[in-house]
Every structure is written in structure tokens, then in C-alpha cells.
Motif scaffolding. Structure first.
Motif: not given
Length: 273
Positions: A127-149
Motif C-alpha cells: 500500500x504506497x500511501x500507508x507504506x505497508x508491505x504485507x507479505x507471505x511465503x508458503x510454510x513461513x507465515x504472513x507478515x506486515x513488515x516485521x510483524x507476524x500476522x
């Protein structure tokens, strides 16, 4: 810092190159060139610039990978290698109306998944306006920057905030949606339609929304978001509760308890038509 694969690093570099340009274009949206792809379906120069930047950056890092992208369609690569699935600007209508709710969505599809079928292995929603990067890798969890989701822990529909997409001119089945809305709305705390499917799914993964339903979406709308929800401990199925969301082009997402309740409401509403 949370460690992640080199693929996530490649994606992050690409979105952080495309993101500032989207922010600039958003602040000058009244000057952008806009064309119509179909009824109520627009593409702006901002979509095209973002797509060009993302393709250029990702090709530098993985020159033999193919692409499935919203504006250009399929770009062939080595069929034995993964491909990128990209929405360079999800929420174009929001963007063009000056509503700061839109994102870039990128997923990686491995042609040789765990069951011998193509499988999404990485996803990133920015999200460019809030500068939030949500990411996930199969088997390694989902994250918002360095925060586990983790998906929402709510168990009662009466406490749940549910997201959806509403059919509009030339898009979707309004009768089907109305039946589902009529079944779900009286049971929940609220329903929201924010206009960016990828962000809706990212917000389910982050526990901001407790559930989500929508149909008639494109692969680039949902590929990254579905992985985020699953890696955050949630479920994504079709409206019957089966693991065929992309095949049936129906998407129902929530935690385990709410998903079970929602899918029964949704399935029952469709049986009665």
C-alpha cells in the motif's frame, strides 16, 4: 529483522521503486491520462507506469520467469520456471477518485507445486500511501513488515466485520450478490466495500476484517492475498466451502470458526434461488 527469501527481497525492491511514482501520480491524479477498457473499467497512465517498472525490475532479477499481468496479459517465460502474477494498481477506481485505498499485488506461481499443480508460493501486497508491505511465503507465515500476522480470533458473527465487493456496471452477478448479502448482513456487525480485493484479503490476514466474500475476480486480484490469509491461519474456499476458489471464481475467507458459519449462510442463500 525477520529473515525472508531472496524472492521477497526482489519483490520488495520492485514495489518500492514503483510505489513512489504511484504516490506522485495520486497527488496529481487530475492530470493523468485515462482510457476505458470496458464498462466502468478504466486504466490510467499510472497503472501502465507501475506495470512497466515492476516488469523491468523483476526481469532484471529473474530474466527467464514469465508474467501474468493485468494490462499486458501473459508474457511467456521458461515454462519450467515460476511466473509472476501482478496487479500494478489494484483499486484503480479509488485511485482515480482521489481515495487513498489501493495497492500493488505480486505473487509467485510455481508450475510444479506440492501436488503437481501450479501453486502460489510467495505473495506481496504493498500500500504506497500507508507504506505497508504485507507479505507471505508458503510454510513461513504472513507478515506486515516485521510483524507476524494472524487472522482475527473472533468467534461470533455478531462481532464480525466482513468485507465484500459489490457488482457494478458490466461486472458481477448482482442477483447472486444480493442473495448472499441478504443472508450475511443480518448476522454480522458490519459489511464494508472498500474497492481493492487484494487489500481486503491482506486485511483479513491482518485481522482488520474478520471475513470476506467476492466472486468474478481475476488471478492478479487474489493470488497474493489468498496466500496471505492461509499463512496467517485462515481459510480461503469457494462459496460451498470447498478448496476450489480459483476454479469456481468464488472467494470466501475467514478464520476457521467464522468461515464455517459464513460458508453455511452463503451456501444456503444460493441453494434457495
Amino acid at each position: 529483522m525477520v529473515s525472508h527469501s531472496g524472492i521477497i527481497t526482489v519483490i520488495e525492491r520492485a514495489v518500492r521503486k514503483a510505489g513512489p511514482r504511484l504516490r506522485r501520480d495520486f497527488n496529481e491524479v487530475q492530470h493523468l491520462q485515462v482510457s476505458r477498457k470496458g464498462p466502468a473499467d478504466f486504466v490510467s497512465i499510472a497503472d501502465q507506469r507501475s506495470e512497466d517498472t515492476l516488469i523491468e525490475e523483476l526481469q532484471k532479477a529473474r530474466p527467464d520467469w514469465g508474467f501474468l499481468v493485468e494490462e499486458r496479459g501473459e508474457i511467456a517465460g521458461n515454462p519450467d520456471k515460476p511466473r509472476w502474477i501482478i496487479d500494478p494498481l489494484d483499486g484503480t477506481s479509488n485511485f482515480l477518485h482521489g481515495i487513498p485505498h489501493f495497492c500493488i499485488s505480486i505473487a509467485v506461481e510455481d508450475p510444479h507445486g506440492s501436488q503437481g499443480k501450479p501453486e502460489i508460493t510467495h505473495g506481496y501486497i504493498y500500500q504506497p500511501i500507508t507504506d505497508e508491505g504485507f507479505w507471505a511465503e508458503k510454510g513461513r507465515g504472513a507478515w506486515l513488515q516485521d510483524q507476524r500476522l494472524r487472522v482475527s480470533a473472533r468467534r461470533d458473527l455478531s462481532d464480525a466485520l466482513i468485507a465484500t465487493g459489490i457488482p457494478f456496471l458490466g461486472h458481477g452477478d448482482f442477483v447472486e450478490w444480493s442473495r448472499i448479502f441478504g443472508a450475511v448482513a443480518p448476522e454480522v456487525a458490519g459489511i464494508r466495500r472498500l474497492g481493492a480485493a487484494a487489500l481486503d484479503l491482506a486485511w483479513v490476514a491482518a485481522g482488520r476484517f474478520d471475513g470476506y466474500w467476492e466472486s468474478n475476480l481475476k488471478p492478479w486480484d487474489v493470488a497474493a492475498g489468498m496466500l496471505l490469509v492461509k499463512e496467517a491461519g485462515g481459510y480461503v474456499t469457494d462459496f460451498r466451502g470447498q478448496d476450489l476458489p480459483r476454479e469456481r471464481n468464488q472467494f470466501l475467507a475467514a478464520n476457521d470458526v467464522l468461515h464455517n458459519k459464513l460458508h453455511k449462510l452463503v451456501a444456503s442463500s444460493l441453494r434457495n434461488k
